[in-house]
Design a protein around this motif. Sequence first.
Motif, short mmCIF file in Angstrom:
data_model
loop_
_atom_site.label_atom_id
_atom_site.label_comp_id
_atom_site.label_asym_id
_atom_site.label_seq_id
_atom_site.Cartn_x
_atom_site.Cartn_y
_atom_site.Cartn_z
N GLN A 188 -2.86 1.69 -5.54
CA GLN A 188 -2.85 2.27 -6.87
C GLN A 188 -4.26 2.51 -7.38
O GLN A 188 -4.55 3.55 -7.97
N GLY A 189 -5.15 1.56 -7.13
CA GLY A 189 -6.54 1.72 -7.56
C GLY A 189 -7.20 2.90 -6.87
O GLY A 189 -7.87 3.72 -7.51
N ALA A 190 -7.02 2.99 -5.56
CA ALA A 190 -7.62 4.11 -4.82
C ALA A 190 -7.06 5.44 -5.30
O ALA A 190 -7.81 6.40 -5.52
N LEU A 191 -5.75 5.51 -5.46
CA LEU A 191 -5.12 6.74 -5.91
C LEU A 191 -5.62 7.14 -7.30
O LEU A 191 -5.97 8.31 -7.53
N ARG A 236 -13.30 5.60 -19.75
CA ARG A 236 -14.08 5.01 -18.66
C ARG A 236 -13.16 4.53 -17.54
O ARG A 236 -11.99 4.24 -17.76
N ALA A 237 -13.73 4.41 -16.37
CA ALA A 237 -12.97 3.89 -15.22
C ALA A 237 -12.49 2.47 -15.48
O ALA A 237 -11.44 2.07 -14.99
N SER A 238 -13.22 1.70 -16.28
CA SER A 238 -12.80 0.33 -16.58
C SER A 238 -11.46 0.32 -17.32
O SER A 238 -10.68 -0.63 -17.18
N TRP A 239 -11.18 1.37 -18.09
CA TRP A 239 -9.90 1.47 -18.77
C TRP A 239 -8.78 1.58 -17.73
O TRP A 239 -7.72 0.97 -17.87
N MET A 240 -9.02 2.33 -16.67
CA MET A 240 -8.03 2.47 -15.60
C MET A 240 -7.83 1.14 -14.89
O MET A 240 -6.72 0.81 -14.49
N LEU A 241 -8.90 0.38 -14.74
CA LEU A 241 -8.77 -0.93 -14.09
C LEU A 241 -7.93 -1.88 -14.95
O LEU A 241 -7.16 -2.68 -14.43
N ALA A 242 -8.06 -1.78 -16.27
CA ALA A 242 -7.21 -2.58 -17.16
C ALA A 242 -5.74 -2.19 -16.99
O ALA A 242 -4.86 -3.05 -17.01
N LEU A 243 -5.49 -0.90 -16.81
CA LEU A 243 -4.11 -0.46 -16.54
C LEU A 243 -3.59 -1.05 -15.24
O LEU A 243 -2.45 -1.51 -15.17
N LEU A 244 -4.42 -1.03 -14.21
CA LEU A 244 -4.01 -1.60 -12.92
C LEU A 244 -3.68 -3.09 -13.05
O LEU A 244 -2.69 -3.56 -12.48
N ALA A 245 -4.51 -3.81 -13.78
CA ALA A 245 -4.26 -5.24 -13.97
C ALA A 245 -2.94 -5.46 -14.71
O ALA A 245 -2.18 -6.38 -14.39
N MET A 275 0.82 -1.21 0.00
CA MET A 275 0.00 0.00 0.00
C MET A 275 0.86 1.26 0.00
O MET A 275 0.49 2.26 -0.61
N ALA A 276 2.01 1.21 0.65
CA ALA A 276 2.86 2.40 0.76
C ALA A 276 3.79 2.57 -0.44
O ALA A 276 4.13 3.70 -0.80
N HIS A 277 4.17 1.49 -1.05
CA HIS A 277 5.22 1.53 -2.07
C HIS A 277 4.96 2.53 -3.20
O HIS A 277 5.85 3.31 -3.54
N PRO A 278 3.78 2.55 -3.81
CA PRO A 278 3.59 3.48 -4.94
C PRO A 278 3.69 4.95 -4.57
O PRO A 278 3.95 5.78 -5.42
N VAL A 279 3.47 5.28 -3.32
CA VAL A 279 3.51 6.70 -2.94
C VAL A 279 4.86 7.12 -2.38
O VAL A 279 5.07 8.30 -2.13
N LEU A 280 5.79 6.17 -2.19
CA LEU A 280 7.10 6.52 -1.66
C LEU A 280 8.06 7.03 -2.73
O LEU A 280 9.02 7.71 -2.42
N GLY A 281 7.83 6.66 -3.97
CA GLY A 281 8.69 7.12 -5.06
C GLY A 281 8.00 8.20 -5.85
O GLY A 281 6.90 7.98 -6.37
N PRO A 282 8.58 9.38 -5.94
CA PRO A 282 7.89 10.47 -6.63
C PRO A 282 7.58 10.18 -8.09
O PRO A 282 6.53 10.59 -8.60
N ASP A 283 8.45 9.41 -8.77
CA ASP A 283 8.16 9.10 -10.17
C ASP A 283 6.96 8.16 -10.29
O ASP A 283 6.11 8.33 -11.17
N HIS A 284 6.84 7.20 -9.39
CA HIS A 284 5.69 6.30 -9.41
C HIS A 284 4.40 7.04 -9.07
O HIS A 284 3.38 6.88 -9.73
N LEU A 285 4.46 7.87 -8.04
CA LEU A 285 3.29 8.63 -7.63
C LEU A 285 2.84 9.57 -8.74
O LEU A 285 1.66 9.62 -9.09
#
Length: 176
Positions: free
Chosen positions: A132-135, A47-56, A23-33
């Motif tokens: 990542q999904g929440a962010l 659509r939000a489903s497109w973002m979910l495909a990115l997360l997957a 949960m913390a990892h994506p927000v600890l690196g400024p380039d990832h965040l």
Amino acid sequence: DVYKRQHLLHLKPTPLTGLLSGMAHPVLGPDHLLFLLALSLVGLRHRASWMLALLATGLAGSCLGLVLPGLPAAEALVSFSLVVVALILLAGWDRRLLFPAIALHGYVLSATVLGWNAAPIATYLIGLLISQGALLLLALGALRHSAAACSATTRRTLAAVLFGLGAAWTWSALVG
């Protein structure tokens, strides 16, 4: 690097520390965040489903990184992904380029859990997906509410800033 030293992995790998670390990892690196937040700018037109495909896809990249670690220049490529997002926004590059970009992010995020056993790794991946999904969804929601007030010039300026930061971080990763 600083990113990995700041990470929670100094703790014993357990399912709980795996979840917290993910949960913390994506927000600890400024380039990832910044990359995750920038995806929301592209996501305004999708659509939000497109973002979910990115997360997957990012999660698949993490799994690949666990199986085949050690991709040369992976950190530089992750930084360069900000340039790719900027060019999608500024020059109309194909948004499907974000799929390999987020896979690279996932790949790099997996490097810090190599050597862990299955339970902490599984909860780490779940934590990554949750944060990542929440962010992404929060940023997308906030941007959709303010998109009407955000002019095309403002969006181009944000894209130019992404380009500059991505180029600077890429250079730093290559020469540092």
